[in-house]
Motif scaffolding. Structure first.
Motif, short mmCIF file in Angstrom:
data_model
loop_
_atom_site.label_atom_id
_atom_site.label_comp_id
_atom_site.label_asym_id
_atom_site.label_seq_id
_atom_site.Cartn_x
_atom_site.Cartn_y
_atom_site.Cartn_z
N ASP A 275 17.82 -0.36 -52.35
CA ASP A 275 17.81 -0.09 -50.91
C ASP A 275 18.57 1.18 -50.58
O ASP A 275 18.11 2.01 -49.80
N TYR A 276 19.73 1.35 -51.20
CA TYR A 276 20.56 2.52 -50.91
C TYR A 276 19.86 3.81 -51.34
O TYR A 276 19.87 4.80 -50.62
N LEU A 277 19.23 3.78 -52.50
CA LEU A 277 18.56 4.99 -53.00
C LEU A 277 17.27 5.28 -52.25
O LEU A 277 16.82 6.43 -52.23
N ILE A 278 16.68 4.29 -51.63
CA ILE A 278 15.52 4.55 -50.76
C ILE A 278 15.99 5.30 -49.50
O ILE A 278 15.33 6.21 -49.03
N ARG A 279 17.15 4.93 -49.00
CA ARG A 279 17.67 5.53 -47.76
C ARG A 279 18.36 6.87 -47.99
O ARG A 279 18.47 7.67 -47.06
N HIS A 280 18.82 7.12 -49.21
CA HIS A 280 19.59 8.34 -49.49
C HIS A 280 19.11 8.99 -50.78
O HIS A 280 18.87 8.31 -51.77
N SER A 281 19.01 10.32 -50.76
CA SER A 281 18.56 11.03 -51.96
C SER A 281 19.68 11.17 -53.00
O SER A 281 19.41 11.42 -54.16
N LYS A 282 20.91 11.04 -52.55
CA LYS A 282 22.06 11.14 -53.44
C LYS A 282 23.00 9.97 -53.16
O LYS A 282 23.11 9.51 -52.03
N ALA A 283 23.70 9.53 -54.20
CA ALA A 283 24.67 8.45 -54.02
C ALA A 283 25.82 8.63 -55.00
O ALA A 283 25.63 9.03 -56.14
N LEU A 284 27.00 8.32 -54.52
CA LEU A 284 28.19 8.26 -55.35
C LEU A 284 28.57 6.79 -55.44
O LEU A 284 28.71 6.12 -54.41
N ILE A 285 28.73 6.30 -56.64
CA ILE A 285 29.13 4.90 -56.83
C ILE A 285 30.53 4.89 -57.44
O ILE A 285 30.77 5.49 -58.49
N VAL A 286 31.44 4.24 -56.75
CA VAL A 286 32.82 4.13 -57.20
C VAL A 286 33.08 2.67 -57.54
O VAL A 286 32.94 1.79 -56.69
N ARG A 287 33.42 2.40 -58.79
CA ARG A 287 33.70 1.03 -59.22
C ARG A 287 35.20 0.88 -59.38
O ARG A 287 35.88 1.75 -59.93
N PHE A 288 35.74 -0.21 -58.85
CA PHE A 288 37.18 -0.45 -58.95
C PHE A 288 37.46 -1.94 -58.95
O PHE A 288 36.61 -2.75 -58.57
N ASP A 289 38.65 -2.30 -59.40
CA ASP A 289 39.09 -3.69 -59.42
C ASP A 289 40.27 -3.85 -58.46
O ASP A 289 41.07 -2.93 -58.30
N VAL A 290 40.37 -5.01 -57.86
CA VAL A 290 41.48 -5.33 -56.97
C VAL A 290 42.20 -6.55 -57.54
O VAL A 290 41.58 -7.58 -57.79
N HIS A 291 43.51 -6.39 -57.75
CA HIS A 291 44.35 -7.48 -58.28
C HIS A 291 45.50 -7.73 -57.31
O HIS A 291 46.00 -6.80 -56.68
N TYR A 292 45.93 -8.97 -57.23
CA TYR A 292 47.11 -9.32 -56.46
C TYR A 292 48.34 -9.15 -57.34
O TYR A 292 48.28 -9.37 -58.55
#
Length: 89
Positions: free
Chosen positions: A19-36
């Motif tokens: 869906d995101y790539l249909i709406r946008h020709s470019k995308a930046l994907i940032v993967r991260f983890d959240v810990h307490y």
């Protein structure tokens, strides 16, 4: 994690990316983890991660971007869950 849960997560990720790539020709994907922190009080729900991601989305929308995200909660033997997240910009 059960096989069906993994398939469901993979399908959700695929749908989001498609869906995101249909709406946008470019995308930046940032993967991260959240810990307490270890001494953080017991957490039972997902309110904190939901509030965190709402803040991030609001911040990037104000900059004129169209953020999207997905997160998965995971908890093994630790007291607290942790989250695997991906933010699309």
């Amino acid at each position: 994690m059960q096989h069906k849960q993994i398939e469901t997560i993979e399908c959700a990720i695929d749908a989001l990316l498609e869906d995101y790539l249909i709406r946008h020709s470019k995308a930046l994907i940032v993967r991260f983890d959240v810990h307490y922190p270890e001494n953080y009080p017991m957490v039972s729900g997902n309110e904190n991660i939901s509030a965190c991601m709402a803040y991030v989305v609001k911040k990037y929308k104000r900059q004129g971007l169209d953020p999207a995200y997905i997160w998965v909660r995971e908890q093994h033997r630790s007291v607290h869950p942790h989250y695997h997240c991906a933010l699309l910009l």
